[in-house]
Design a protein around this motif. Structure first.
Motif, PDB file in Angstrom:
ATOM      1  N   ALA A 103      49.276 -90.765 -14.969  1.00 25.93           N
ATOM      2  CA  ALA A 103      50.215 -91.262 -15.969  1.00 25.93           C
ATOM      3  C   ALA A 103      49.508 -91.460 -17.300  1.00 25.93           C
ATOM      4  O   ALA A 103      48.284 -91.634 -17.358  1.00 25.93           O
ATOM      5  N   VAL A 104      50.317 -91.439 -18.383  1.00 27.51           N
ATOM      6  CA  VAL A 104      49.827 -91.706 -19.739  1.00 27.51           C
ATOM      7  C   VAL A 104      50.832 -92.617 -20.438  1.00 27.51           C
ATOM      8  O   VAL A 104      52.042 -92.407 -20.340  1.00 27.51           O
ATOM      9  N   VAL A 105      50.317 -93.620 -21.166  1.00 23.27           N
ATOM     10  CA  VAL A 105      51.142 -94.484 -22.017  1.00 23.27           C
ATOM     11  C   VAL A 105      50.598 -94.408 -23.428  1.00 23.27           C
ATOM     12  O   VAL A 105      49.383 -94.579 -23.635  1.00 23.27           O
ATOM     13  N   VAL A 106      51.474 -94.131 -24.401  1.00 27.18           N
ATOM     14  CA  VAL A 106      51.100 -94.150 -25.812  1.00 27.18           C
ATOM     15  C   VAL A 106      51.936 -95.248 -26.469  1.00 27.18           C
ATOM     16  O   VAL A 106      53.166 -95.198 -26.435  1.00 27.18           O
ATOM     17  N   LEU A 107      51.253 -96.242 -27.062  1.00 24.76           N
ATOM     18  CA  LEU A 107      51.906 -97.479 -27.493  1.00 24.76           C
ATOM     19  C   LEU A 107      51.517 -97.834 -28.922  1.00 24.76           C
ATOM     20  O   LEU A 107      50.365 -97.661 -29.320  1.00 24.76           O
ATOM     21  N   GLN A 108      52.476 -98.342 -29.701  1.00 27.43           N
ATOM     22  CA  GLN A 108      52.178 -98.943 -30.994  1.00 27.43           C
ATOM     23  C   GLN A 108      51.914-100.433 -30.774  1.00 27.43           C
ATOM     24  O   GLN A 108      52.845-101.183 -30.466  1.00 27.43           O
ATOM     25  N   PRO A 109      50.672-100.899 -30.928  1.00 33.85           N
ATOM     26  CA  PRO A 109      50.355-102.300 -30.582  1.00 33.85           C
ATOM     27  C   PRO A 109      51.050-103.325 -31.474  1.00 33.85           C
ATOM     28  O   PRO A 109      51.320-104.441 -31.030  1.00 33.85           O
ATOM     29  N   ALA A 110      51.343-102.976 -32.728  1.00 32.21           N
ATOM     30  CA  ALA A 110      51.915-103.947 -33.666  1.00 32.21           C
ATOM     31  C   ALA A 110      53.408-104.173 -33.472  1.00 32.21           C
ATOM     32  O   ALA A 110      53.963-105.122 -34.025  1.00 32.21           O
ATOM     33  N   THR A 111      54.058-103.333 -32.666  1.00 32.42           N
ATOM     34  CA  THR A 111      55.502-103.471 -32.457  1.00 32.42           C
ATOM     35  C   THR A 111      55.909-103.461 -30.982  1.00 32.42           C
ATOM     36  O   THR A 111      56.972-103.955 -30.632  1.00 32.42           O
ATOM     37  N   GLY A 112      55.076-102.889 -30.126  1.00 34.23           N
ATOM     38  CA  GLY A 112      55.447-102.714 -28.723  1.00 34.23           C
ATOM     39  C   GLY A 112      56.247-101.452 -28.484  1.00 34.23           C
ATOM     40  O   GLY A 112      56.680-101.197 -27.354  1.00 34.23           O
ATOM     41  N   GLU A 113      56.443-100.635 -29.522  1.00 37.28           N
ATOM     42  CA  GLU A 113      57.197 -99.391 -29.351  1.00 37.28           C
ATOM     43  C   GLU A 113      56.374 -98.391 -28.545  1.00 37.28           C
ATOM     44  O   GLU A 113      55.198 -98.170 -28.816  1.00 37.28           O
ATOM     45  N   VAL A 114      57.011 -97.797 -27.542  1.00 40.77           N
ATOM     46  CA  VAL A 114      56.354 -96.811 -26.687  1.00 40.77           C
ATOM     47  C   VAL A 114      56.647 -95.424 -27.244  1.00 40.77           C
ATOM     48  O   VAL A 114      57.801 -94.999 -27.312  1.00 40.77           O
ATOM     49  N   LEU A 115      55.602 -94.707 -27.651  1.00 41.76           N
ATOM     50  CA  LEU A 115      55.756 -93.383 -28.259  1.00 41.76           C
ATOM     51  C   LEU A 115      55.781 -92.287 -27.217  1.00 41.76           C
ATOM     52  O   LEU A 115      56.346 -91.216 -27.454  1.00 41.76           O
ATOM     53  N   ALA A 149      53.760 -94.743 -14.630  1.00 43.10           N
ATOM     54  CA  ALA A 149      53.364 -95.482 -15.832  1.00 43.10           C
ATOM     55  C   ALA A 149      53.728 -96.957 -15.745  1.00 43.10           C
ATOM     56  O   ALA A 149      53.032 -97.805 -16.320  1.00 43.10           O
ATOM     57  N   VAL A 150      54.812 -97.285 -15.029  1.00 47.89           N
ATOM     58  CA  VAL A 150      55.255 -98.684 -14.953  1.00 47.89           C
ATOM     59  C   VAL A 150      55.539 -99.167 -13.535  1.00 47.89           C
ATOM     60  O   VAL A 150      55.641-100.372 -13.303  1.00 47.89           O
ATOM     61  N   ASN A 151      55.670 -98.252 -12.582  1.00 49.33           N
ATOM     62  CA  ASN A 151      56.046 -98.651 -11.220  1.00 49.33           C
ATOM     63  C   ASN A 151      54.908 -98.609 -10.217  1.00 49.33           C
ATOM     64  O   ASN A 151      55.037 -99.157  -9.126  1.00 49.33           O
ATOM     65  N   ALA A 152      53.820 -97.935 -10.541  1.00 48.59           N
ATOM     66  CA  ALA A 152      52.691 -97.828  -9.613  1.00 48.59           C
ATOM     67  C   ALA A 152      51.563 -98.749 -10.065  1.00 48.59           C
ATOM     68  O   ALA A 152      51.246 -98.810 -11.255  1.00 48.59           O
ATOM     69  N   ALA A 153      50.962 -99.474  -9.121  1.00 50.45           N
ATOM     70  CA  ALA A 153      49.885-100.416  -9.447  1.00 50.45           C
ATOM     71  C   ALA A 153      48.560 -99.903  -8.892  1.00 50.45           C
ATOM     72  O   ALA A 153      48.494 -99.424  -7.757  1.00 50.45           O
ATOM     73  N   TYR A 154      47.513-100.024  -9.702  1.00 48.19           N
ATOM     74  CA  TYR A 154      46.188 -99.507  -9.358  1.00 48.19           C
ATOM     75  C   TYR A 154      45.134-100.587  -9.638  1.00 48.19           C
ATOM     76  O   TYR A 154      45.352-101.471 -10.465  1.00 48.19           O
ATOM     77  N   PRO A 155      43.957-100.485  -9.025  1.00 45.26           N
ATOM     78  CA  PRO A 155      42.842-101.350  -9.447  1.00 45.26           C
ATOM     79  C   PRO A 155      42.412-100.943 -10.858  1.00 45.26           C
ATOM     80  O   PRO A 155      42.276 -99.740 -11.133  1.00 45.26           O
ATOM     81  N   THR A 182      42.889-107.062  -7.342  1.00 42.32           N
ATOM     82  CA  THR A 182      43.586-106.954  -8.623  1.00 42.32           C
ATOM     83  C   THR A 182      44.289-105.603  -8.739  1.00 42.32           C
ATOM     84  O   THR A 182      43.698-104.559  -8.432  1.00 42.32           O
ATOM     85  N   GLU A 183      45.557-105.630  -9.205  1.00 40.46           N
ATOM     86  CA  GLU A 183      46.326-104.394  -9.392  1.00 40.46           C
ATOM     87  C   GLU A 183      47.078-104.466 -10.718  1.00 40.46           C
ATOM     88  O   GLU A 183      47.629-105.517 -11.082  1.00 40.46           O
ATOM     89  N   VAL A 184      47.092-103.333 -11.425  1.00 37.17           N
ATOM     90  CA  VAL A 184      47.783-103.259 -12.711  1.00 37.17           C
ATOM     91  C   VAL A 184      48.464-101.904 -12.834  1.00 37.17           C
ATOM     92  O   VAL A 184      48.104-100.946 -12.147  1.00 37.17           O
ATOM     93  N   THR A 185      49.445-101.837 -13.730  1.00 38.58           N
ATOM     94  CA  THR A 185      50.066-100.556 -14.068  1.00 38.58           C
ATOM     95  C   THR A 185      49.410-100.011 -15.333  1.00 38.58           C
ATOM     96  O   THR A 185      48.783-100.766 -16.089  1.00 38.58           O
ATOM     97  N   PRO A 186      49.553 -98.724 -15.613  1.00 42.80           N
ATOM     98  CA  PRO A 186      49.040 -98.200 -16.891  1.00 42.80           C
ATOM     99  C   PRO A 186      49.617 -98.918 -18.103  1.00 42.80           C
ATOM    100  O   PRO A 186      48.921 -99.095 -19.113  1.00 42.80           O
ATOM    101  N   MET A 187      50.867 -99.386 -18.019  1.00 41.51           N
ATOM    102  CA  MET A 187      51.446-100.130 -19.133  1.00 41.51           C
ATOM    103  C   MET A 187      50.739-101.470 -19.326  1.00 41.51           C
ATOM    104  O   MET A 187      50.528-101.914 -20.463  1.00 41.51           O
ATOM    105  N   HIS A 188      50.360-102.126 -18.233  1.00 33.68           N
ATOM    106  CA  HIS A 188      49.596-103.371 -18.346  1.00 33.68           C
ATOM    107  C   HIS A 188      48.266-103.119 -19.075  1.00 33.68           C
ATOM    108  O   HIS A 188      47.841-103.921 -19.908  1.00 33.68           O
TER     109      HIS A 188
END
Length: 633
Positions: A276-288, A325-331, A462-468
């Motif tokens: 998975a890949v997440v591209v994010l604008q940190p100043a707004t939370g908008e997902v590109l 990107a949001v539903n799978a959790a990984y170390p 510990t488990e996180v998603t790519p969005m986390h």
């Protein structure tokens, strides 16, 4: 004399009394009749004059049939709002009015219709139970019928009494691939869904969103159905020639934060690798961009045989229906060392300039823990170099001897780990951050020092998603704030294009970490890119980058199989409003090739140099990787 005439007096008095009583009864009876007639007159006046209009409307409803005219669903666009990602294509539905089929011809007509539609007679019989077969209720048999089939039915309509057809829009996804996880798909409402949504205007014939944006914002996309009403008799036969029509109102259009060109770039950069890949604008939370591979084609859900195709996807071991990107959790692996460094600096438990020796291993509790660089190890390292070289020994000692599980857990949660993303998709994982109390309750075992060692390098429970992970790096960019990640940018009127609602940035998490700490963490992450393990795959002349790699060990896979992480942001020296965060994971199901940093750099190159995927790999000198790693798209 009186006594002699007494009988006459009595008789006369009796006659007068009888007449009086008779007159009284007639008076009462007359009064009663007058009152009753007056009540009837008043009631008639009320029914016909005062409430006449109301009852006439009710009468019209009772003696009329109302057919719903479906509303067009709103379209969905990317952030540029120029070309729709989802449109409505014209299609047809075929219906049966059982009461119009002559008696004794039902089986013959239905069998012929079934042959035209390519369905079984039994499937039609199930939609028209015996108690409906003499009524004039219109029953939809099949939607998304081809124009050619409608022509064949029309040519044989004399043999098909009671059969009708009409226009019924079908959802068409002009962009599929990884976009299918974002957009989702629509389908017929189920009985369970109808029970929940009946009071919100949904009917048994409603088409509703099942996953993705289609489901998340179904109420905005739905629109308001119109009506077509005609006068009918007691048996339901239509009497009026001209219907009364209330036109439908189309649903609203939705503008996403997604940039379709960046989405395509990220999709190609990940290639045919599970991840998975997440591209994010940190100043707004908008997902590109939000890419998950493998993916599926949302258009298949409008096909007649979609159930067969769905079963194939559902049984695929790589789970193409899962949005990783949001539903799978990984170390989180070594990306977690960003949090460890922040906690260490903010809590002042160990000076960042003071060095710790890495000999390639650490013996603890009768077990030897090996750093990824074995004997002789990394040598003496301060914090900056420990981040850059991703030294496990350094962070094992910091976690075990100076921070401890409670403080590590607390800081992880401050970065949003183990918490809801409040992301605007219907399903998402919270991930997980363990505590000593949790382990004791869950396994009836005490938290051990070895658990702290594992947690300190992003392994263990510990488990996180790519969005986390993207949000974690966004907090570093923003120096203490995470904005709620979101896909909805605007809602617009489908007719006037007027902006009805605009999604504003909303803070999801705030940190108490000092600005000085954030500055040092940022410098450490920049040094990791320039002088650390990812220096070559993340080298970029167009944009200065900062970030952290991660390599997660996963049980159940053979040799040369690890999760490969890369999370980075850039431009490093720009304000958050101009920065972009990218988090990439390549799952251990793929043979190890350390692809996550390469893919991340390709995306940065494409965005900031305004290049295509092909131009980006050429500019970065990665073209040789096509031969080394095979097909990359």
């Amino acid at each position: 004399m009186f006594l002699r005439n007494f009988p006459n007096y009595v008789e006369k008095f009796s006659q007068d009394d009888f007449v009086a009583k008779k007159n009284f009864k007639l008076t009462v009876l007359s009064f009663f009749f007058i009152v009753v007639i007056a009540i009837y007159i008043i009631k008639l006046y009320s029914l016909q004059i005062i409430h006449g209009g109301e009852y006439r409307n009710q009468s019209a409803k009772i003696s009329s049939t109302v057919t719903k005219i479906p509303a067009q669903r709103g379209e969905i666009f990317d952030r540029h709002a120029d070309k729709p990602l989802v449109v409505n294509s014209e299609s047809f539905s075929v219906s049966v009015t059982p009461g119009e089929i002559p008696e004794g011809m039902y089986d013959t007509v239905i069998l012929k219709l079934a042959n035209f539609l390519g369905v079984t007679k039994n499937s039609i019989d199930m939609k028209i139970p015996s108690n409906l077969r003499r009524t004039y209720s219109i029953v939809e048999i099949k939607g998304n019928v081809a124009f050619e089939t409608i022509c064949n039915i029309a040519e044989n309509i004399t043999d098909l009494p009671g059969i009708s057809w009409g226009s019924k829009p079908v959802r068409n996804y002009s962009v599929t691939g990884s976009m299918s996880h974002i957009l989702g798909y629509v389908g017929n409402i189920t009985n369970e869904e109808l029970k929940l949504l009946y009071n919100h205007g949904y009917t048994s014939n409603s088409i509703i969103g099942k996953t993705g944006i289609e489901r998340q914002y179904d109420s905005l996309l739905q629109g308001t159905p119109g009506t077509e009403s005609r006068t009918i008799d007691a048996r339901g036969r239509i009497l009026s020639e001209i219907p009364k029509i209330v036109p439908p109102k189309s649903g609203n259009n939705i503008i996403l934060t997604i940039d379709n060109s960046i989405q395509a770039l990220a999709e190609k950069a990940l290639g045919n690798r599970v991840g998975a890949v997440v591209v994010l604008q940190p100043a707004t939370g908008e997902v590109l961009a939000l890419v998950s591979y493998p993916y599926f084609d949302a258009n298949m859900f409008s096909l007649d045989n979609y159930a067969t195709e769905y079963d194939k996807l559902a049984n695929d071991p790589n789970k193409p229906l899962l949005n990783r990107a949001v539903n799978a959790a990984y170390p989180p692996a070594s990306t977690f060392k960003t949090i460890m460094a922040t906690a260490m600096l903010n809590e002042k438990v160990y000076p960042s300039s003071k060095k710790i020796e890495c000999e390639g291993e650490l013996e603890y509790g009768g077990r030897v823990f090996h750093c990824h660089i074995k004997k002789p190890g990394h040598g003496w390292l301060d914090l900056k170099n420990a981040l850059a070289q991703s030294c496990d020994v350094y962070f094992w000692i910091i976690g075990r001897d100076y921070l401890g599980v409670d403080r590590i857990s607390s800081f992880a949660k401050e970065f949003g780990y183990g918490e809801s993303l409040e992301f605007d998709l219907p399903a998402q994982s919270k991930g997980f951050v363990p505590t000593a109390q949790w382990k004791e309750r869950r396994f009836h075992e005490k938290w051990a020092g070895g658990d702290t060692l594992n947690m300190s390098i992003g392994q263990g429970f510990t488990e996180v998603t790519p969005m986390h992970v993207a949000d974690m790096m966004a907090m570093v960019c923003n120096k203490g704030k995470i904005y709620k990640p979101h896909l909805l940018k605007e809602v617009r009127d489908s007719v006037t294009n007027e902006i009805i609602m605009e999604n504003k940035p909303e803070v999801l998490h705030s940190s108490t970490v000092t600005p000085e700490v954030w500055k040092e963490v940022q410098e450490g992450l920049r040094y990791t890119i320039t002088d650390g393990t990812p220096a070559y795959p993340m080298h970029n002349k167009v944009v200065q980058l900062a970030g952290k790699t991660g390599t997660a060990e996963v049980n159940g896979y053979g040799k040369d199989h690890w999760h490969s992480w890369m999370v980075a942001y850039g431009p490093y020296d720009a304000p958050p409003e101009q920065q972009i965060v990218i988090a990439t994971i390549v799952e251990a199901v793929n043979t190890w090739e350390w692809w996550a940093p390469y893919a991340t750099n390709i995306i940065f190159q494409g965005i900031f140099a305004n290049q295509t995927y092909e131009e980006s790999i050429e500019a970065l000198g990665f073209k040789y990787l096509l031969k080394m790693y095979g097909r990359m798209e």
